[in-house]
Enzyme design. Structure first.
Site, short mmCIF file in Angstrom:
data_model
loop_
_atom_site.label_atom_id
_atom_site.label_comp_id
_atom_site.label_asym_id
_atom_site.label_seq_id
_atom_site.Cartn_x
_atom_site.Cartn_y
_atom_site.Cartn_z
N GLU A 267 6.68 -12.05 7.00
CA GLU A 267 5.85 -12.13 8.18
C GLU A 267 5.55 -11.38 9.29
O GLU A 267 4.87 -11.82 10.55
CB GLU A 267 7.23 -13.53 8.92
CG GLU A 267 7.07 -14.14 9.92
CD GLU A 267 8.21 -14.97 10.48
OE1 GLU A 267 9.17 -14.32 9.92
OE2 GLU A 267 8.40 -15.82 11.24
N ASP B 243 2.84 -9.51 8.33
CA ASP B 243 1.33 -9.51 8.82
C ASP B 243 1.62 -11.48 8.82
O ASP B 243 1.03 -11.33 7.80
CB ASP B 243 1.02 -8.97 7.49
CG ASP B 243 1.25 -7.45 8.02
OD1 ASP B 243 0.50 -6.62 8.75
OD2 ASP B 243 2.06 -6.45 6.84
N MET C 275 0.93 -1.02 -0.07
CA MET C 275 -0.40 0.33 0.29
C MET C 275 0.51 1.79 0.40
O MET C 275 0.43 2.56 0.02
CB MET C 275 -0.88 -0.07 1.77
CG MET C 275 -1.70 -1.32 1.05
SD MET C 275 -4.01 -0.73 2.22
CE MET C 275 -2.50 -0.57 3.86
N GLN D 2 -10.19 -2.65 2.67
CA GLN D 2 -9.66 -3.60 4.26
C GLN D 2 -9.66 -2.73 5.63
O GLN D 2 -9.15 -2.78 5.77
CB GLN D 2 -7.93 -3.63 3.58
CG GLN D 2 -6.99 -3.17 3.18
CD GLN D 2 -5.84 -3.79 3.02
OE1 GLN D 2 -5.80 -4.15 2.04
NE2 GLN D 2 -4.98 -4.03 3.62
N HIS E 17 9.92 -3.57 3.06
CA HIS E 17 8.68 -3.59 1.49
C HIS E 17 10.66 -4.18 0.99
O HIS E 17 10.44 -4.76 -0.05
CB HIS E 17 8.46 -2.75 0.88
CG HIS E 17 7.08 -1.88 1.90
ND1 HIS E 17 7.20 -0.89 2.42
CD2 HIS E 17 5.99 -3.10 1.99
CE1 HIS E 17 5.76 -0.82 3.04
NE2 HIS E 17 5.24 -2.25 2.24
N SER F 237 7.03 -0.92 9.48
CA SER F 237 5.84 -0.83 8.85
C SER F 237 5.45 0.95 8.58
O SER F 237 6.10 1.87 9.21
CB SER F 237 4.33 -0.64 10.61
OG SER F 237 2.94 -0.85 10.42
N ASN G 82 4.07 3.82 1.05
CA ASN G 82 5.00 4.36 2.09
C ASN G 82 5.98 3.28 1.96
O ASN G 82 6.19 2.73 3.53
CB ASN G 82 4.33 4.85 3.49
CG ASN G 82 4.84 5.53 4.27
OD1 ASN G 82 5.06 5.25 5.40
ND2 ASN G 82 5.50 6.39 3.72
O1 PAF Z 1 -0.02 -5.38 3.59
C1 PAF Z 1 -0.28 -5.02 2.72
O2 PAF Z 1 0.35 -3.68 2.32
C2 PAF Z 1 -1.89 -5.13 2.23
O3 PAF Z 1 -2.36 -5.58 3.38
C3 PAF Z 1 -1.87 -6.05 1.18
C4 PAF Z 1 -1.34 -7.14 1.43
C5 PAF Z 1 -0.80 -4.80 -0.21
C6 PAF Z 1 -3.22 -5.89 0.64
O4 PAF Z 1 -3.62 -4.36 -0.47
#
Ligand code: PAF
Length: 259
Positions: A146, A148, A28, A59, A35, A183, A30
């Site tokens: 991991e 999440d 998502m 979500q 990442h 995060s 940022n």
């Molecule tokens: O972890 C995230 O950033 C989101 O939940 C995802 C997997 C990109 C789905 O929108």
């Protein structure tokens, strides 16, 4: 050279010309070191790397969280270029929901636990968007953190339930200098909250019962959603102001420790 694509039709056309061996990192935006570690692994293991950036409205069970979610597309694209990502897919919201969210994917067991108890509708929104993204990416491998863990396990279950030929690779949680998982939400902590957040990993990783950890977190000013063990892992979710932090670790059963 990183190519940024917004149009789904353009991506789908292009996808037909690309190698089957594609590694996909859905985000998502940022982007943070967590990442970047997923992108690095995707690059190592695949001929082509795809990053998606899409702040998925369905979500977010909390409207305020959605409104304040950090949106940093230009900076993310710069990081993607530095990480030598081949393609960044950054579609507009309406493009991914031509059905206005009339079609939804839900899971009715694990999604009811842990995060599911505090965030109604979150996992249905997440699984729905991930199914759409998986069908668009047609990736050989999907890379998830991991941190999440519940999300990653549900996505793996989704690929199995719907015969999606994408391997789900769950990569280790990356942590900051005091052990807090990276995060995108950490960016929303005030300097004082960031200092206070030190206590979260310190207590969460301590050799204490869940009840004791919970008690001490509350005493230190955290709002605790849960500290719970489930299937050999310890999970926690806490809030500082309206910023939610989560973590999980494998719990070593008593008697198995080697030192
Ligand atoms: O972890 C995230 O950033 C989101 O939940 C995802 C997997 C990109 C789905 O929108």
């Amino acid at each position: 050279m990183t190519q940024v694509i917004q149009s789904l039709a353009e991506w789908q056309e292009l996808r037909r010309t690309l190698s089957k061996d594609l590694g996909f990192v859905p985000t998502m935006g940022n982007l943070h070191p967590g990442h970047l570690s997923l992108l690095q692994r995707a690059r190592q293991e695949n001929a082509v790397t795809l990053l998606s950036i899409f702040v998925n409205p369905t979500q977010f069970n909390n409207a305020n969280d959605y409104v304040h979610y950090p949106r940093t597309l230009e900076a993310d694209i710069t990081l993607a270029r530095e990480a030598k990502v081949d393609y960044v897919l950054a579609p507009a919201s309406q493009a991914l929901y031509p059905d206005d969210y009339a079609y939804q994917v839900s899971e009715i067991e694990f999604s009811e636990q842990l995060e599911g108890t505090c965030r109604p509708g979150h996992f249905t929104g997440m699984l729905t968007i991930v199914l759409k993204l998986l069908l668009l990416a047609r990736a050989q491998r999907l890379y998830l953190g991991e941190k999440d863990f519940q999300q990653a396990a549900l996505i793996r279950g989704l690929t199995q339930a719907f015969f999606i030929n994408t391997e789900v690779v769950i990569c280790p949680t990356l942590r900051n200098e005091f052990g807090l998982p990276y995060s995108s939400r950490n960016a929303r902590l005030t300097p004082e909250q960031y200092e206070q957040a030190r206590l979260f990993p310190a207590l969460f990783h301590a050799d204490l019962s869940c009840e004791e950890i919970k008690k001490q977190l509350v005493e230190k000013g955290f709002a605790v959603d849960y500290v719970e063990e489930y299937d050999g892992r310890r999970f926690a979710a806490v809030k500082l102001g309206d910023v939610r932090l989560i973590d999980n670790i494998v719990v070593v059963p008593i008697g198995v420790q080697t030192s």
